[in-house]
Scaffold this motif. Sequence first.
Motif, PDB file in Angstrom:
ATOM      1  N   LEU A 192     -26.416  24.060  15.241  1.00 55.49           N
ATOM      2  CA  LEU A 192     -27.670  24.811  15.110  1.00 55.49           C
ATOM      3  C   LEU A 192     -27.383  25.823  13.858  1.00 55.49           C
ATOM      4  N   SER A 193     -26.058  26.535  14.169  1.00 55.26           N
ATOM      5  CA  SER A 193     -25.682  27.548  13.051  1.00 55.26           C
ATOM      6  C   SER A 193     -25.623  26.893  11.529  1.00 55.26           C
ATOM      7  N   LEU A 194     -24.820  25.720  11.564  1.00 51.84           N
ATOM      8  CA  LEU A 194     -24.834  25.152  10.360  1.00 51.84           C
ATOM      9  C   LEU A 194     -26.298  24.840   9.582  1.00 51.84           C
ATOM     10  N   ILE A 195     -27.044  24.349  10.564  1.00 48.38           N
ATOM     11  CA  ILE A 195     -28.623  24.017  10.066  1.00 48.38           C
ATOM     12  C   ILE A 195     -29.188  25.115   9.581  1.00 48.38           C
ATOM     13  N   PHE A 196     -29.193  26.125  10.223  1.00 46.86           N
ATOM     14  CA  PHE A 196     -29.938  27.472   9.819  1.00 46.86           C
ATOM     15  C   PHE A 196     -29.407  28.114   8.577  1.00 46.86           C
ATOM     16  N   THR A 197     -28.039  27.959   8.443  1.00 46.26           N
ATOM     17  CA  THR A 197     -27.173  28.381   7.435  1.00 46.26           C
ATOM     18  C   THR A 197     -27.805  27.580   6.088  1.00 46.26           C
ATOM     19  N   LEU A 198     -27.907  26.234   6.205  1.00 48.27           N
ATOM     20  CA  LEU A 198     -28.294  25.371   5.255  1.00 48.27           C
ATOM     21  C   LEU A 198     -29.671  25.804   4.704  1.00 48.27           C
ATOM     22  N   ILE A 199     -30.479  26.169   5.883  1.00 49.17           N
ATOM     23  CA  ILE A 199     -31.874  26.402   5.399  1.00 49.17           C
ATOM     24  C   ILE A 199     -31.969  27.751   4.665  1.00 49.17           C
ATOM     25  N   HIS A 200     -31.105  28.818   5.414  1.00 52.45           N
ATOM     26  CA  HIS A 200     -31.253  30.145   4.658  1.00 52.45           C
ATOM     27  C   HIS A 200     -30.768  29.786   3.132  1.00 52.45           C
ATOM     28  N   ASN A 201     -29.738  29.166   2.928  1.00 52.04           N
ATOM     29  CA  ASN A 201     -28.974  28.996   1.534  1.00 52.04           C
ATOM     30  C   ASN A 201     -30.195  28.435   0.731  1.00 52.04           C
ATOM     31  N   THR A 202     -30.785  27.342   1.186  1.00 55.14           N
ATOM     32  CA  THR A 202     -31.854  26.682   0.264  1.00 55.14           C
ATOM     33  C   THR A 202     -32.937  27.738   0.011  1.00 55.14           C
ATOM     34  N   TYR A 203     -33.277  28.440   1.176  1.00 52.95           N
ATOM     35  CA  TYR A 203     -34.490  29.424   0.890  1.00 52.95           C
ATOM     36  C   TYR A 203     -33.960  30.417  -0.242  1.00 52.95           C
ATOM     37  N   TYR A 204     -32.861  31.104   0.083  1.00 53.14           N
ATOM     38  CA  TYR A 204     -32.574  31.911  -0.724  1.00 53.14           C
ATOM     39  C   TYR A 204     -32.202  31.419  -2.217  1.00 53.14           C
ATOM     40  N   ARG A 205     -31.772  30.204  -2.369  1.00 56.97           N
ATOM     41  CA  ARG A 205     -31.392  29.705  -3.933  1.00 56.97           C
ATOM     42  C   ARG A 205     -32.715  29.575  -4.574  1.00 56.97           C
ATOM     43  N   PHE A 206     -33.721  28.961  -3.989  1.00 57.87           N
ATOM     44  CA  PHE A 206     -35.192  28.539  -4.656  1.00 57.87           C
ATOM     45  C   PHE A 206     -35.937  29.587  -4.621  1.00 57.87           C
ATOM     46  N   LEU A 207     -35.940  30.505  -3.619  1.00 59.04           N
ATOM     47  CA  LEU A 207     -37.120  31.649  -3.420  1.00 59.04           C
ATOM     48  C   LEU A 207     -36.447  32.919  -3.717  1.00 59.04           C
ATOM     49  N   VAL A 208     -35.134  33.146  -4.084  1.00 63.67           N
ATOM     50  CA  VAL A 208     -34.693  34.364  -4.567  1.00 63.67           C
ATOM     51  C   VAL A 208     -33.929  34.358  -5.781  1.00 63.67           C
ATOM     52  N   GLU A 209     -32.605  33.588  -5.595  1.00 63.68           N
ATOM     53  CA  GLU A 209     -31.828  33.463  -6.836  1.00 63.68           C
ATOM     54  C   GLU A 209     -32.565  32.950  -8.022  1.00 63.68           C
ATOM     55  N   LYS A 210     -33.163  31.824  -7.751  1.00 65.09           N
ATOM     56  CA  LYS A 210     -34.113  31.123  -9.004  1.00 65.09           C
ATOM     57  C   LYS A 210     -35.095  32.288  -9.685  1.00 65.09           C
ATOM     58  N   PRO A 211     -35.957  32.873  -9.131  1.00 62.26           N
ATOM     59  CA  PRO A 211     -36.837  33.668  -9.678  1.00 62.26           C
ATOM     60  C   PRO A 211     -36.068  34.935 -10.155  1.00 62.26           C
ATOM     61  N   VAL A 212     -35.071  35.650  -9.651  1.00 62.65           N
ATOM     62  CA  VAL A 212     -34.302  36.383 -10.061  1.00 62.65           C
ATOM     63  C   VAL A 212     -33.619  35.895 -11.332  1.00 62.65           C
ATOM     64  N   GLN A 213     -33.250  34.897 -11.419  1.00 61.35           N
ATOM     65  CA  GLN A 213     -32.510  34.054 -12.622  1.00 61.35           C
ATOM     66  C   GLN A 213     -33.656  34.261 -13.976  1.00 61.35           C
ATOM     67  N   GLN A 214     -34.776  33.711 -13.351  1.00 59.46           N
ATOM     68  CA  GLN A 214     -36.020  33.744 -14.326  1.00 59.46           C
ATOM     69  C   GLN A 214     -36.438  34.916 -14.928  1.00 59.46           C
ATOM     70  N   ILE A 215     -36.334  35.891 -14.109  1.00 57.67           N
ATOM     71  CA  ILE A 215     -36.567  37.495 -14.630  1.00 57.67           C
ATOM     72  C   ILE A 215     -35.442  37.853 -15.461  1.00 57.67           C
ATOM     73  N   LEU A 216     -34.102  37.547 -15.080  1.00 54.59           N
ATOM     74  CA  LEU A 216     -33.045  38.195 -15.919  1.00 54.59           C
ATOM     75  C   LEU A 216     -33.063  37.144 -17.236  1.00 54.59           C
ATOM     76  N   ASP A 217     -33.488  36.014 -17.440  1.00 54.25           N
ATOM     77  CA  ASP A 217     -33.277  35.209 -18.754  1.00 54.25           C
ATOM     78  C   ASP A 217     -34.741  35.819 -19.666  1.00 54.25           C
ATOM     79  N   ALA A 218     -35.965  35.950 -18.978  1.00 52.46           N
ATOM     80  CA  ALA A 218     -36.953  36.495 -19.599  1.00 52.46           C
ATOM     81  C   ALA A 218     -36.605  37.821 -20.208  1.00 52.46           C
ATOM     82  N   THR A 219     -35.946  39.077 -19.346  1.00 54.77           N
ATOM     83  CA  THR A 219     -35.275  40.360 -19.871  1.00 54.77           C
ATOM     84  C   THR A 219     -34.684  40.096 -20.815  1.00 54.77           C
ATOM     85  N   HIS A 220     -33.532  39.008 -21.150  1.00 55.37           N
ATOM     86  CA  HIS A 220     -32.861  38.899 -22.146  1.00 55.37           C
ATOM     87  C   HIS A 220     -33.603  38.540 -23.362  1.00 55.37           C
ATOM     88  N   ARG A 221     -34.475  37.756 -23.267  1.00 55.90           N
ATOM     89  CA  ARG A 221     -35.358  37.311 -24.260  1.00 55.90           C
ATOM     90  C   ARG A 221     -35.975  38.385 -24.749  1.00 55.90           C
TER      91      ARG A 221
END
Length: 336
Positions: A38-67
């Motif tokens: 269960l811990s592994l499952i929730f860890t995977l869910i958290h990492n997936t959530y963090y990657r697509f809903l936090v890391e990806k938008p933050v990276q988009q903001i950083l790229d746009a700021t650079h432009r």
Amino acid sequence: MIAFVITCSLLLFLNGLNIEELNITKSAFSTFLNILILSLIFTLIHNTYYRFLVEKPVQQILDATHRITNGDFKVRIEPINTFGKTNELDIIINNFNEMAEELSGIETLRNDFISNVSHELKTPLSIIQNYAALMQNEKTTDLERKEYSKSVYETSQNLSKLITNILKLNKLENQKIFLETYEYNLSNQLTECLLCFESIWEEKNINIEVDIDEHIMLNADEELTSIIWNNLYSNAFKFTPKNGTVSIKAKKYENLITVSVSDTGCGMSSETGKHIFEKFYQGDTSHATKGNGLGLALVKKIIDIINAQIYIESELGKGTTFTVKLDIQENKTKNI
């Protein structure tokens, strides 16, 4: 680590119960495995959530700021709207997009200002340089120097008005304008603006005809509407010859306010009327030194902003009438 801690806690709890050791060992092992899985499952869910809903938008903001820092003010970021709801990242993205839009407007203003003013500045600067050179000539008389200095002063005033009007017009065209609307006395405003031209009509002995209803109240941006009246008055006095007539009429009807400014000047052709609101357009070139072709462009832009209408009636040799119509019920100004 979480699975290990929970298993140890369960073992300590079960140790106090009268249960066979073998059963306890089996239960503890299966519990440990369940918690680990269960811990592994929730860890995977958290990492997936963090990657697509936090890391990806933050990276988009950083790229746009650079432009943005590299001068690309057209960049925009699509909102996330996770599960159809707005979160904090969406607010940051919306604020970023508004900032980029404002910066884009400022950049367009700068580019337009440079391209427009580079041509329009040449004539007044040439005049100033020529008269300045003549004033330095030892053979120039005091009377001539006085005339030349007067011409330099008048040309520098026109140059100042040109730059001011270009900045105002480009700001209205390219930036978001938040209007300050409130109810004010339009009758007083029309009269006060007219009095600013008193020295001009006295110098040219122009007859003033005023027919303004009392206490006409209007809900609009007072500063912007004053630009309309000042420019219409300026045009009327500029094109009205000596001993001519300028008429101002303001009437309030049930749901409509009409303001008309008429002159007995040279008038204009139908072809000139088609282009009269274009930037830098001057139908009568004989008066070109008295204006810069931006006043009516400013008027038209403000008319569009406050949801009003403007009409022209003109005849060559007989004069021109500008009529502004303001709908009282629908006169809800908008932000651009």
